[in-house]
Design an enzyme around this catalytic site. Structure first.
Site, PDB file in Angstrom:
ATOM      1  CD  GLN A  49      -6.619   1.390   8.767  1.00 38.37           C
ATOM      2  OE1 GLN A  49      -7.479   0.625   9.202  1.00 38.37           O
ATOM      3  NE2 GLN A  49      -5.327   1.164   8.936  1.00 38.37           N
ATOM      4  CG  HIS A 102      -1.236  -5.541   5.445  1.00 40.55           C
ATOM      5  ND1 HIS A 102      -0.738  -4.658   4.522  1.00 40.55           N
ATOM      6  CD2 HIS A 102      -1.068  -4.945   6.651  1.00 40.55           C
ATOM      7  CE1 HIS A 102      -0.281  -3.589   5.136  1.00 40.55           C
ATOM      8  NE2 HIS A 102      -0.471  -3.724   6.439  1.00 40.55           N
ATOM      9  N   GLY A 125       0.814  -1.205   0.000  1.00 43.06           N
ATOM     10  CA  GLY A 125       0.000   0.000   0.000  1.00 43.06           C
ATOM     11  C   GLY A 125       0.848   1.255   0.000  1.00 43.06           C
ATOM     12  CB  CYS A 160       4.917   6.589  26.234  1.00 41.95           C
ATOM     13  SG  CYS A 160       4.791   8.221  26.970  1.00 41.95           S
TER      14      CYS A 160
END
Length: 460
Positions: A177, A196, A69, A320
């Protein structure tokens, strides 16, 4: 072990597995050759192209298969910009595009071009009027994702496409998406997808370019895939990708209703059971299987590890996480909390019992991580509040600067300020987000030695 990260990679669909194995036996030859094995391979390739084009909503000769993609995005943007180079070298895109689009824009700028990022609101969607305002006479191409990969917000593609058409600018839609859930509405000019993401094998992307769009493929010329995707086609994977796209589309209507109900349950229960949490993204115009929330006073990487220890595979756009110390560009553009960020994206077939167990486990995991980091449970009022305070959080990573702020905000009187010294980039996003969540005033940022000073005024 429940897998809740379909937005990164969906599990291989059973139809994809069956088609892949069959094509390994029948589609190994060169589809460009005229002998029997080549003709057989060519028939498989043509059938896969027709099936994929039907799902996309374009002609088969408008669609080519690529090696991923991201490759489709790179080739689509580069080819469209080159084909319209006489118009100009300006590119328009939203601030929440996938990194493949942002990296291509950065490379374009480094080569002498320019680009404009269109801002988004707190839901993650662009304002069509604002997008139209970013179009210029020298704009060669516009880019807009169909739905966001981190928060699930659907973009107003049809409205933006109409405005682009009025301006004479082609629109490239990154539909990675959303393509498994249905075709992209509106008059787009170019479209990309990634197998995928819908349950096909990894290593297959698609690029559709409408007839009439000026397009000049970049890089060395190739004889395959209309010269737009050089190299020998991975025919078994392409066949499996097309077969699985058709299969997931057949299931999409029913699964969308079922998964949307599960996601609605996550959105409501998380807000009820986990304190100091912000559920982000548009509550209505969103993908049916994806929900993202951010928890105050939580280290995102630790939270993901703890959820994994309890058997749940989830993702995060938090600053984080182990891959980067930079805040998610999507959450940053939205102006929402980035710390303690969790993305849950349910694959097709997710069991309701797995979602229920996740909601039972999550509050305790968040509380445990907060306790480990010394986060405040409640802030008692100080008997003799200070006029103002300075918190030194230099050298300390998220969510520590916000935790230290929360600990002392009750020690200053209403109307006084707390100044947080921090050199973590996430503080620039998370401190204003904390102020909005806790109804305190974010005064602003000032330069400081080795970092920045973030000033917060206590309102209550």
């Amino acid at each position: 072990m429940p897998y809740f990260d379909a937005a990164s990679a969906a599990p291989l669909h059973p139809v994809a597995r069956q088609a892949l194995l069959a094509a390994l036996d029948e589609g190994w030859a060169d589809p460009a050759r005229l002998y029997r094995e080549g003709r057989r391979a060519r028939l498989l390739l043509d059938a896969a192209r027709e099936a994929a084009a039907d799902a996309v909503g374009c002609r088969p000769d408008e669609l080519v298969f690529t090696s991923s993609g991201a490759t489709a995005v790179h080739a689509g943007i580069a080819g469209a910009l080159s084909g319209r180079r006489r118009v100009g070298r300006h590119l328009a895109l939203s601030a929440v595009e996938h990194s493949s689009v942002l990296h291509t824009a950065a490379a374009h700028e480094a080569a002498g071009g320019s680009f404009t990022e269109v801002p988004v609101g707190r839901s993650g969607a662009v304002d069509p009027a604002a997008y139209a305002g970013a179009l210029r006479p020298d704009t060669a191409l516009a880019c807009l994702q169909s739905a966001n990969h981190e928060v699930g917000t659907e973009q107003p593609v049809a409205e933006v496409a109409a405005l682009c058409a009025e301006a004479g600018v082609p629109l490239l839609v990154d539909a990675a998406q959303s393509l498994g859930w249905g075709p992209v509405a509106g008059g787009w000019s170019l479209l990309t997808g990634s197998a995928h993401k819908w349950g096909g094998p990894a290593g297959v992307g698609l690029l559709a370019v409408r007839k009439g769009v000026r397009f000049a493929p970049q890089g060395p010329a190739g004889e395959r895939e209309s010269g737009r995707a050089p190299g020998f086609e991975n025919l078994p994977a392409i066949v499996a990708a097309a077969a699985s796209l058709r299969a997931v589309r057949d299931e999409a209507a029913g699964e969308a209703v079922r998964l949307r109900a599960l996601v609605d349950r996550i959105r409501s229960v998380v807000a009820e059971r986990v304190g100091d949490v912000e559920v982000v993204g548009d509550p209505e115009r969103r993908l049916p299987h994806l929900v993202t929330f951010s928890c105050l006073y939580v280290d995102g990487e630790t939270l993901l590890h703890e959820l994994d220890r309890h058997g749940f595979s989830v993702s995060s756009g938090s600053s984080c996480t182990s891959s980067t110390l930079e805040p998610s560009h999507v959450l940053k553009a939205m102006g929402v909390l980035s710390e303690g960020n969790v993305r849950v994206s349910l694959p097709v077939g997710t069991a309701e019992a797995d979602v229920d167990r996740f909601l039972e486990v999550l509050p305790g995991v968040v509380a445990e991580v907060r306790e480990r980091l010394g986060a405040p449970v409640a802030v008692p009022p100080s008997p003799s509040p200070a006029a103002s305070l300075v918190v030194d959080a230099l050298g300390r990573r998220c969510p520590i600067p916000v935790i230290e702020l929360a600990k002392v905000i009750g020690e200053v009187p209403v109307g006084a300020t707390v100044t947080v010294l921090a050199d973590d980039e996430a503080a620039r996003l998370d401190i204003p987000a904390w102020c909005e969540m806790r109804e305190q005033e974010y005064v602003g940022e000032e330069p400081a030695d080795r970092g920045s000073a973030y000033v917060v005024r206590r309102l209550s």
